[in-house]
Design a protein around this motif. Structure first.
Motif, PDB file in Angstrom:
ATOM      1  N   MET A 212      32.505  32.476  35.847  1.00  0.00           N
ATOM      2  CA  MET A 212      32.856  33.621  36.707  1.00  0.00           C
ATOM      3  C   MET A 212      34.032  34.414  36.146  1.00  0.00           C
ATOM      4  SD  MET A 212      33.942  33.521  40.736  1.00  0.00           S
ATOM      5  CE  MET A 212      34.311  35.009  41.650  1.00  0.00           C
ATOM      6  N   PHE A 213      35.050  33.702  35.648  1.00  0.00           N
ATOM      7  CA  PHE A 213      36.241  34.372  35.151  1.00  0.00           C
ATOM      8  C   PHE A 213      36.167  34.536  33.638  1.00  0.00           C
ATOM      9  CE2 PHE A 213      37.544  32.099  39.020  1.00  0.00           C
ATOM     10  CZ  PHE A 213      37.951  33.182  39.786  1.00  0.00           C
ATOM     11  N   ALA A 214      36.857  35.587  33.146  1.00  0.00           N
ATOM     12  CA  ALA A 214      36.836  35.862  31.712  1.00  0.00           C
ATOM     13  C   ALA A 214      38.179  36.438  31.293  1.00  0.00           C
ATOM     14  CB  ALA A 214      35.709  36.828  31.368  1.00  0.00           C
ATOM     15  N   GLY A 215      38.426  36.422  29.978  1.00  0.00           N
ATOM     16  CA  GLY A 215      39.648  37.004  29.441  1.00  0.00           C
ATOM     17  C   GLY A 215      40.366  36.060  28.517  1.00  0.00           C
ATOM     18  N   LYS A 216      41.070  36.638  27.544  1.00  0.00           N
ATOM     19  CA  LYS A 216      41.842  35.844  26.600  1.00  0.00           C
ATOM     20  C   LYS A 216      43.346  36.130  26.695  1.00  0.00           C
ATOM     21  CE  LYS A 216      38.585  33.486  24.609  1.00  0.00           C
ATOM     22  NZ  LYS A 216      38.543  32.008  24.738  1.00  0.00           N
ATOM     23  N   THR A 217      43.701  37.269  27.258  1.00  0.00           N
ATOM     24  CA  THR A 217      45.109  37.605  27.461  1.00  0.00           C
ATOM     25  C   THR A 217      45.398  37.651  28.952  1.00  0.00           C
ATOM     26  OG1 THR A 217      44.776  39.996  27.560  1.00  0.00           O
ATOM     27  CG2 THR A 217      45.047  39.011  25.362  1.00  0.00           C
ATOM     28  N   ALA A 218      46.674  37.629  29.308  1.00  0.00           N
ATOM     29  CA  ALA A 218      47.050  37.695  30.723  1.00  0.00           C
ATOM     30  C   ALA A 218      46.528  38.976  31.362  1.00  0.00           C
ATOM     31  CB  ALA A 218      48.561  37.597  30.860  1.00  0.00           C
ATOM     32  N   SER A 219      46.591  40.080  30.615  1.00  0.00           N
ATOM     33  CA  SER A 219      46.126  41.358  31.147  1.00  0.00           C
ATOM     34  C   SER A 219      44.620  41.331  31.388  1.00  0.00           C
ATOM     35  CB  SER A 219      46.485  42.489  30.181  1.00  0.00           C
ATOM     36  OG  SER A 219      46.061  43.736  30.683  1.00  0.00           O
ATOM     37  N   GLU A 220      43.872  40.740  30.445  1.00  0.00           N
ATOM     38  CA  GLU A 220      42.417  40.678  30.606  1.00  0.00           C
ATOM     39  C   GLU A 220      42.027  39.800  31.790  1.00  0.00           C
ATOM     40  OE1 GLU A 220      41.211  41.266  25.872  1.00  0.00           O
ATOM     41  OE2 GLU A 220      41.121  39.282  26.821  1.00  0.00           O
ATOM     42  N   ILE A 221      42.704  38.665  31.947  1.00  0.00           N
ATOM     43  CA  ILE A 221      42.408  37.770  33.075  1.00  0.00           C
ATOM     44  C   ILE A 221      42.752  38.458  34.388  1.00  0.00           C
ATOM     45  CG2 ILE A 221      42.983  35.555  34.146  1.00  0.00           C
ATOM     46  CD1 ILE A 221      43.585  34.523  31.280  1.00  0.00           C
ATOM     47  N   PHE A 222      43.899  39.131  34.436  1.00  0.00           N
ATOM     48  CA  PHE A 222      44.302  39.868  35.635  1.00  0.00           C
ATOM     49  C   PHE A 222      43.253  40.912  36.012  1.00  0.00           C
ATOM     50  CE2 PHE A 222      46.118  43.867  37.185  1.00  0.00           C
ATOM     51  CZ  PHE A 222      46.692  43.457  38.383  1.00  0.00           C
ATOM     52  N   ASN A 223      42.832  41.718  35.039  1.00  0.00           N
ATOM     53  CA  ASN A 223      41.862  42.776  35.318  1.00  0.00           C
ATOM     54  C   ASN A 223      40.508  42.208  35.729  1.00  0.00           C
ATOM     55  OD1 ASN A 223      43.516  45.039  34.867  1.00  0.00           O
ATOM     56  ND2 ASN A 223      43.266  44.852  32.652  1.00  0.00           N
ATOM     57  N   ASN A 224      40.133  41.065  35.153  1.00  0.00           N
ATOM     58  CA  ASN A 224      38.875  40.442  35.514  1.00  0.00           C
ATOM     59  C   ASN A 224      38.880  39.970  36.964  1.00  0.00           C
ATOM     60  OD1 ASN A 224      37.403  37.447  35.533  1.00  0.00           O
ATOM     61  ND2 ASN A 224      36.170  39.073  34.591  1.00  0.00           N
ATOM     62  N   ILE A 225      39.969  39.313  37.366  1.00  0.00           N
ATOM     63  CA  ILE A 225      40.074  38.846  38.750  1.00  0.00           C
ATOM     64  C   ILE A 225      40.165  40.038  39.705  1.00  0.00           C
ATOM     65  CG2 ILE A 225      41.516  37.544  40.374  1.00  0.00           C
ATOM     66  CD1 ILE A 225      42.273  35.712  38.039  1.00  0.00           C
ATOM     67  N   ARG A 226      40.883  41.055  39.284  1.00  0.00           N
ATOM     68  CA  ARG A 226      40.991  42.268  40.101  1.00  0.00           C
ATOM     69  C   ARG A 226      39.621  42.888  40.345  1.00  0.00           C
ATOM     70  NH1 ARG A 226      44.568  47.574  38.324  1.00  0.00           N
ATOM     71  NH2 ARG A 226      44.381  48.740  40.288  1.00  0.00           N
ATOM     72  N   GLN A 227      38.782  42.875  39.329  1.00  0.00           N
ATOM     73  CA  GLN A 227      37.434  43.428  39.480  1.00  0.00           C
ATOM     74  C   GLN A 227      36.606  42.591  40.445  1.00  0.00           C
ATOM     75  OE1 GLN A 227      36.279  46.327  38.440  1.00  0.00           O
ATOM     76  NE2 GLN A 227      34.362  45.871  39.516  1.00  0.00           N
ATOM     77  N   HIS A 228      36.780  41.272  40.395  1.00  0.00           N
ATOM     78  CA  HIS A 228      36.070  40.402  41.338  1.00  0.00           C
ATOM     79  C   HIS A 228      36.497  40.697  42.773  1.00  0.00           C
ATOM     80  CE1 HIS A 228      33.810  37.943  38.596  1.00  0.00           C
ATOM     81  NE2 HIS A 228      34.889  37.572  37.906  1.00  0.00           N
ATOM     82  N   ILE A 229      37.782  40.993  42.972  1.00  0.00           N
ATOM     83  CA  ILE A 229      38.270  41.338  44.308  1.00  0.00           C
ATOM     84  C   ILE A 229      37.663  42.658  44.765  1.00  0.00           C
ATOM     85  CG2 ILE A 229      40.312  41.915  45.676  1.00  0.00           C
ATOM     86  CD1 ILE A 229      41.915  40.053  43.793  1.00  0.00           C
ATOM     87  N   ALA A 230      37.646  43.645  43.856  1.00  0.00           N
ATOM     88  CA  ALA A 230      37.117  44.969  44.199  1.00  0.00           C
ATOM     89  C   ALA A 230      35.634  44.917  44.517  1.00  0.00           C
ATOM     90  CB  ALA A 230      37.383  45.940  43.054  1.00  0.00           C
ATOM     91  N   SER A 231      34.882  44.068  43.805  1.00  0.00           N
ATOM     92  CA  SER A 231      33.440  43.981  44.009  1.00  0.00           C
ATOM     93  C   SER A 231      33.062  43.148  45.226  1.00  0.00           C
ATOM     94  CB  SER A 231      32.777  43.388  42.762  1.00  0.00           C
ATOM     95  OG  SER A 231      33.150  42.023  42.594  1.00  0.00           O
ATOM     96  N   GLY A 232      34.027  42.375  45.744  1.00  0.00           N
ATOM     97  CA  GLY A 232      33.753  41.544  46.907  1.00  0.00           C
ATOM     98  C   GLY A 232      33.347  40.128  46.576  1.00  0.00           C
ATOM     99  N   SER A 233      33.249  39.808  45.299  1.00  0.00           N
ATOM    100  CA  SER A 233      32.898  38.433  44.941  1.00  0.00           C
ATOM    101  C   SER A 233      34.049  37.470  45.170  1.00  0.00           C
ATOM    102  CB  SER A 233      32.432  38.373  43.478  1.00  0.00           C
ATOM    103  OG  SER A 233      33.427  38.864  42.602  1.00  0.00           O
ATOM    104  N   LEU A 234      35.251  38.009  45.322  1.00  0.00           N
ATOM    105  CA  LEU A 234      36.405  37.227  45.774  1.00  0.00           C
ATOM    106  C   LEU A 234      36.906  37.857  47.067  1.00  0.00           C
ATOM    107  CD1 LEU A 234      38.543  36.431  42.579  1.00  0.00           C
ATOM    108  CD2 LEU A 234      37.380  34.791  44.061  1.00  0.00           C
ATOM    109  N   SER A 235      37.073  37.057  48.102  1.00  0.00           N
ATOM    110  CA  SER A 235      37.485  37.574  49.411  1.00  0.00           C
ATOM    111  C   SER A 235      38.822  36.981  49.828  1.00  0.00           C
ATOM    112  CB  SER A 235      36.426  37.233  50.466  1.00  0.00           C
ATOM    113  OG  SER A 235      35.165  37.733  50.094  1.00  0.00           O
ATOM    114  N   ALA A 236      39.394  37.566  50.872  1.00  0.00           N
ATOM    115  CA  ALA A 236      40.670  37.080  51.402  1.00  0.00           C
ATOM    116  C   ALA A 236      40.570  35.606  51.754  1.00  0.00           C
ATOM    117  CB  ALA A 236      41.062  37.880  52.637  1.00  0.00           C
TER     118      ALA A 236
END
Length: 430
Positions: A1-25
């Motif tokens: 589910m998660f992807a990225g090799k740098t802190a910025s890439e991991i952050f943006n990946n998780i942020r996208q999951h939040i925006a898409s709804g695949s990660l919820s409150a």
């Protein structure tokens, strides 16, 4: 589910999951060690990504319980009157309009000389007046600055010394604007209980021992409860703060010019960074909102980095108008009568409640706090049926609801005070 090799890439990946709804409150993120192994990256890389999520307000760190996704930010309770209500509105926390100065008298005294970028941030007249007013309250050498009200001062002071995510000790229940400011700015409010004498020393000690890096306390007319520091309580708090000299101490003396309670110093000489904030919004009205800030020289320097440019200073026209009021002998006499009026409102209301067997001690300020042992909605509804709109207390709680009613007394006449007391009695026995 998660992807990225740098802190910025991991952050943006998780942020996208939040925006898409695949990660919820409320969803938990994988432990740092686990996600680092999955992505084949260093644990510090994942930790940095998680920290950025917390600072950005997308996630919340629960310590050993991990990191979870935060919910959406919904509208919060704000101060102010409900202008469209047919009820008698006692919810707004506003001063009595007829007790505010008639500013038309003072416009002729305002300087017509344009103030330009690079000029001093504080008008000379107000600077001299404020220096004399604040001198006795300062725990040591300090400087004077002017901000657009107490909340503006508090936010600037916190950002000058803290980082987002840092814990700030605040009174519980707490002033609505203070709670909102901390949450919007990304700080973590740490609740410290209050009683009739103000902030509780033992609770403050506990908050500081757990890592709170700043303290905001109200010495007089605490909003919402109306309590003021007693001399013994101020001394006890001073002893606690002396053990944590690195902690920023902000004293919000918002009702200073109108308070019927004495000033008791609370900042110990050991404190390295401190500020005393005295707002004029209750005295001169919200539209003449500005605050005098006395602070240690280092803190003042940090404030002036933003205030001196001209783009963020307080309007000199506003400053001159405030000074014209505060240096007018006739207005100062009226101010003394206003101070007596607000104290009398508290005493009249306490006396009216006592006639119905409800015993309370008078507070200070514009509001009366009616503590409840259950949710306030029922009592507030009963008062609404009787024609009164009051502020339900739950919103003033920092982490847990504060059960009570905050009732603004500033505009009530004697007949209305008697009726309100009787209606409160009826609301409480149902």
């Amino acid at each position: 589910m998660f992807a990225g090799k740098t802190a910025s890439e991991i952050f943006n990946n998780i942020r996208q999951h939040i925006a898409s709804g695949s990660l919820s409150a409320g969803d938990s993120l994988p432990p740092v060690r686990e996600l680092a192994a999955t992505l084949n990256v260093n644990r510090n890389t994942v930790a940095a990504a998680y920290k950025r999520l917390v600072v950005s307000g997308l996630a919340e760190s629960l310590g050993r319980n991990g990191t979870v996704i935060k919910g959406a930010q919904y509208p919060v309770a704000l101060e102010g009157n409900h202008l469209r209500t047919p009820l008698s509105d006692l919810s707004g926390g506003n001063p009595a309009p007829d007790r505010l100065p008639d500013t038309r008298r003072y416009f002729a005294k305002i300087s017509t000389t344009p103030r330009l970028y690079g000029d001093d941030a504080v008008s000379p007249g107000l600077q001299a007046w404020a220096q004399a007013w604040m001198h006795q309250a300062m725990p040591g050498a300090g400087a004077i600055d002017v901000t657009s009200g107490a909340i503006d001062a508090t936010e600037r002071l916190l950002f000058a010394h803290l980082l987002p995510g840092d814990s700030v000790a605040v009174e519980d229940p707490c002033f609505l604007s203070s709670i909102n400011t901390l949450r919007y700015a990304g700080f973590t409010p740490c609740p410290v209980g209050v009683d009739s004498q103000g902030m509780q020393p033992e609770a403050l000690e506990q908050a500081l021992s757990k890592g709170a890096r700043a303290v905001i306390l109200t010495p007089r007319a605490h909003n919402p409860t109306g309590c003021s520091l007693s001399a013994p309580r101020a001394a006890a708090l001073q002893q606690v703060l002396a053990q944590y000299p690195h902690v920023l101490v902000i004293v919000d003396d918002h009702f200073a010019l109108l308070s019927s309670s004495p000033w008791h110093p609370v900042i110990p000489p050991q404190t390295r960074h401190w500020a005393i904030v005295r707002s004029l919004s209750k005295t001169l009205g919200p539209d003449l909102r500005l605050a005098i800030v006395a602070s240690d020289p280092a803190t003042s320097t940090k404030l002036r980095l933003r205030l001196n440019s001209g783009s963020q200073w307080v309007s000199h026209i506003l400053q001159d108008l405030a000074y014209a009021c505060l240096s007018d002998h006739e207005y100062l006499q009226e101010l003394a009568r206003t101070r007596q009026y607000y104290a009398a409102q508290q005493q009249k209301f306490i006396t009216a409640l006592a006639k119905h067997g409800l015993e309370f001690s008078p507070g200070d300020g514009l509001n009366f706090w009616l503590p409840l042992n259950r949710e306030s909605q029922t009592a507030a509804f009963m008062l609404a049926k009787a024609g009164w709109l009051v502020r339900e207390g739950e919103a003033f709680g920092v982490n847990t609801p504060a059960h009570g009613l905050r009732i603004t007394l500033s505009t009530l006449n004697d007949k209305e005070i008697s009726k309100l007391a009787a209606d409160i009695h009826q609301a409480l026995i149902h």
